[in-house]
Design a protein around this motif. Structure first.
Motif: not given
Lengths: 236, 335, 288
Positions: C261-262, C264-265, C268, C271
């Motif tokens: 669950g981590f 995509i986070l 980001h 980034f």
């Protein structure tokens, strides 16, 4: 007078609500070299922008070889054989010296000028051909700007303040090259604040004052006093 | 020689003021004259109106075009749930505390995304909203990715009976809309508001006048974030259920809001009001056509942006020289 | 150890896909300072075009590119000249809001045509094939994607710095008025830039469609990945987008390794960290 190449009839120009040119009438013959003089803000650059299509006008305000071109875009005007050496040189900083010249040849009109002939005219540019155009001195940048315009093999070339900000020795060099340029059958309009230089190479002169023509005549006929009066807007 | 006076108010704006107050009384009485479905719809209209006003303040006046305001809508919603369930706060108090937390968190966010210029700022705000969505989806105590419902005990604090609760939540929405509308209006009339208008008209000139552009934009961003969180809390107080996808939906809380403002007239106070009314009218007519409705909305927004960038209100104003919220000064000749 | 090496290699290869998302975005920003919010939706549109082409003609997705690429390029040209050119100017609102509207239109048109069901392009087995490299199983499709990304960026770099077209792009980007004086019609040049960008989008869409399933709603996410790669790499630098894509990809695979669950986070956050410490990106624009 030879047959008119470029005719301005009642040319107005506006920036928003501000009117910069008022009903200019002008006629430039094929092969002529015309000097446009006038003080700062007299409308000289606006005139150059209007002819080259950067400033849109009434279609029949400007006609070229009998064709109304006042409403054409700048790239369409360029295709017809009118080139501008803009004030402040305005080279493309992302392009090398040679690329700047090559983009000038984009319109692809046939004629005398090519990379080779431009390099013959300004040999220093060949040495610096792969350098960034921004790394050149002011005079060399002006040579690129002139070469870039020549690459289009225009029939009419407009010079806007080509001596501005340059050292006198450089200005002399550039003006020495001018006869060689316009000797190729080109018609030229030279906008200058350096009146002496402009008069030396031109056959006729127009003086602009606050957006209107204040004096017009053959270079040999106009007197110094007339020019002073037309330039500053006072009686000599 | 006749004397001239400079005034902001016009006859139209004074009439609008009186009509507005009368209308407000009528609307406040809605729980006694409107049906339940209408009450819900009107509540939703007020909340969208508020979001539209806030987004308009940022994009239309401060030049901060965000496509990530759903970050604060969702944050406000989640704070309502978290603070009522875990801290036992009253829902209204929870929403206000949530707004303060939103303001606090918006400051470090702003220092980061203000480094992005123009359109890149817009996408940066979207990234922030995604970070919020993905983070809240990780919190198992709030239902993780599938979300949770507001416990009955919390809901009962708004009123023992269903009708009373619905009336309360309606009044809260109406009150929020009125407060947002007036807050934005008085902010724009204030010194800071004038500074904002100066920035919009020319950043270079504004900084020449000694206006701290960065700081002014930051203030707008923080205040807007706090108010947006309040609206978010009220939205989910109406819905009683929250999930990350619903709370941080870019379509629901940003796309619609942008369309409302653009169609109504960006950079005007009246625009969001007209836009909201048009948006809901269009939705009621085309509700059965889901996707087609959205395509029409997108198309209308594009056409408005290209052909009438000041929106419907701009067209009306140019034609009739109207201003319902007197912001600009007018010079009047006295006889 | 070998496990983590595998994770990083996967991330690097994934970065190729993100670089493809980013390249088109970077190209049009470089030429005309336009940020296209609909970029991600156009990637998904290309994937669906690939789907229709493969299903109707029964060809491999790579062959479908022969149709999808020119169609997308043509669409880009028409879109630019028909709509987007009118939005360009000093005000950033019109391009932003018009492309935002476009994004919503494309998304819902796809929803109307293809429903919300997830779809996938049938790569005929290459999506599951892998080659063994010293004990590391490397997916054939991710590897191809990465190599294609490198080739595409090299190709764009060549066009930009070695051809008349690229000269035109740079000239118009430097000074629109003067470029116009040289006989370059900027409306046409911008159209060509968008055509080129959408040709790259077509490649990205087809590769995405073979790699994972897609539905009309995922365009926004792809826009964000491309955008993050652009900013991490540094605005206006094509090789930078590859570096940015790789960093984003590695951050995501490491995140996914820690907790699915981590994923995509983690990207980001990488980034945001780059934005905090190097706001101009890792490889900022180089002047030529």
């Amino acid at each position: 007078m030879p047959e008119a190449l470029l005719t301005l009839s009642g040319l107005d120009a506006h920036y928003g609500d501000f009117q910069a040119l008022y009903g200019l009438d002008m006629s430039i013959g094929e092969g002529e070299v015309i000097a446009i003089i006038g003080a700062n803000g007299a409308g000289k650059t606006t005139l150059m922008r209007s002819i080259s299509g950067l400033l849109k006008n009434r279609a029949d305000g400007v006609s070229y070889r009998g064709q109304a071109i006042g409403a054409l875009r700048a790239d369409q005007v360029a295709e017809l054989g009118i080139a501008l050496v803009p004030e402040g040189r305005q080279l493309f900083p992302s392009l090398s010296v040679e690329e700047n010249l090559m983009i000038g040849g984009k319109v692809g009109r046939p004629g005398h000028w090519s990379l080779q002939t431009v390099y013959e005219l300004f040999p220093i540019l060949e040495e610096r051909r792969h350098q960034a155009s921004t790394s050149l001195s002011g005079g060399q940048q002006q040579m690129v700007a002139i070469g870039r315009a020549l690459m289009a093999n225009p029939d009419l070339i407009l010079f806007d303040e080509i001596s501005l900000g340059l050292a006198p020795v450089i200005i002399r060099q550039i003006y020495e090259a001018l006869p060689g340029i316009v000797g190729q059958g080109m018609t030229a309009m030279i906008v200058e604040q350096d009146i002496a230089q402009a008069l030396k190479v031109s056959s006729r002169v127009y003086c602009l004052q606050e957006g209107r023509i204040s004096l017009e005549g053959a270079t040999g006929d106009v007197t110094h006093d007339q020019i002073t009066a037309a330039y500053f807007g006072m009686d000599a | 020689m006749s004397a001239a006076t400079v005034t902001r108010s016009t006859r139209a704006s004074r009439i609008a003021m009186v009509l507005g107050l009368l209308g407000l009384v009528v609307l406040a009485a809605a729980p006694w004259w409107a049906g339940r479905a209408d009450l819900r719809l009107m509540g939703e209209i007020y909340l969208y109106l508020s979001l539209a006003c806030l987004w308009n303040l940022m994009a239309g006046y401060a030049g901060l075009v965000s496509v990530g305001q759903q970050a604060y809508v969702g944050f406000g919603g989640y704070m309502l749930f978290a603070l009522t369930v875990f801290a036992g706060l009253n829902p209204v108090v929870a929403i206000l505390v949530g707004a303060l937390l939103a303001a606090a968190i918006s400051i470090p966010i702003a220092t980061l995304i203000f480094r992005l210029k123009g359109a890149y700022f817009a996408i940066g705000t979207w990234v922030v909203a995604e970070v919020f969505r993905l983070s809240f989806a990780q919190i198992q105590a709030l239902g993780g990715g599938s979300g949770s419902s507001l416990p009955v005990a919390v809901v009962k604090e708004l009123g023992a009976k269903k009708a009373a609760r619905e009336a309360t939540s309606y009044w809260l929405a109406l009150g929020a809309a009125v407060i947002v509308l007036f807050a934005v209006y008085f902010f724009l009339r204030s010194r800071r508001g004038l500074a904002l208008t100066a920035i919009r008209d020319s950043e270079v000139a504004a900084s020449g006048l000694g206006i701290d552009i960065w700081r002014t934009k930051l203030e707008v961003y923080v205040v807007t974030s706090a108010f947006t969180a309040i609206i978010g809390g009220l939205i989910f107080l109406q819905k009683l259920r929250i999930s990350p996808d619903a709370a941080f939906s870019v379509n629901d809380w940003t796309a619609f809001v942008i369309f409302i403002v653009v169609i109504g007239g960006i950079g005007t106070l009246e625009g969001p009001i007209i836009g909201t009314l048009l948006f809901f009218a269009l939705r009621e007519v085309l509700a059965d056509y889901g996707t087609i409705y959205l395509m029409v909305l997108g198309l209308v927004a594009i056409v408005v942006m290209l052909k009438a960038p000041k929106g419907v209100w701009g067209l009306i104003r140019d034609r009739y020289d109207l201003e319902l919220f007197p912001l600009s000064y007018r010079v009047r000749q006295k006889d | 150890m070998i496990e983590w090496t595998g994770v990083i290699v996967q991330g690097v290869l994934l970065g190729g896909l993100y670089a493809l998302f980013a390249a088109g975005l970077s190209l049009i920003f470089g030429v005309m300072r336009l940020v296209n919010i609909a970029h991600g939706d156009l990637i998904i549109l290309a994937a669906y075009m690939g789907l229709t082409t493969t299903v109707m003609l029964g060809v491999h997705p790579f062959l479908a590119l022969l149709i999808v690429m020119p169609v997308m390029a043509g669409l880009g040209y028409v879109l630019q000249r028909g709509i987007l050119n009118q939005t360009l100017g000093d005000d950033i609102l019109p391009p932003l809001l018009v492309t935002f509207g476009l994004s919503v239109i494309i998304q819902n048109a796809l929803l109307e045509t293809y429903t919300a069901d997830p779809r996938k392009l049938d790569g005929g087995g290459i999506e599951v094939a892998s080659i063994d490299m010293g004990g590391l199983a490397i997916g054939v499709l991710p590897l191809m994607t990465f190599l294609i990304a490198v080739a595409v960026i090299a190709g764009l770099q060549f066009i930009f710095y070695r051809t008349a077209l690229g000269r035109g792009f740079r000239a118009v980007s430097d000074n629109q008025d003067i470029a116009q004086l040289m006989g370059l019609n900027k409306a046409h040049v911008f159209g060509l830039a968008m055509a080129l960008a959408l040709a790259v989008v077509a490649i990205a869409g087809i590769l995405l469609g073979m790699r994972t399933s897609f539905d009309p709603a995922i365009g926004g996410g792809r826009l964000i990945f491309g955008f993050e790669a652009v900013i991490i790499g540094g605005l206006g630098n094509l090789w930078g987008t590859l570096a940015g894509g790789v960093i984003l990809g590695v951050a995501q695979t490491i995140g996914a390794k820690i907790d699915p669950g981590f994923q995509i986070l983690a990207g980001h956050i990488a980034f945001l960290i780059v934005l905090a410490v190097r706001p101009n990106g890792l490889l900022p624009r180089v002047e030529h």
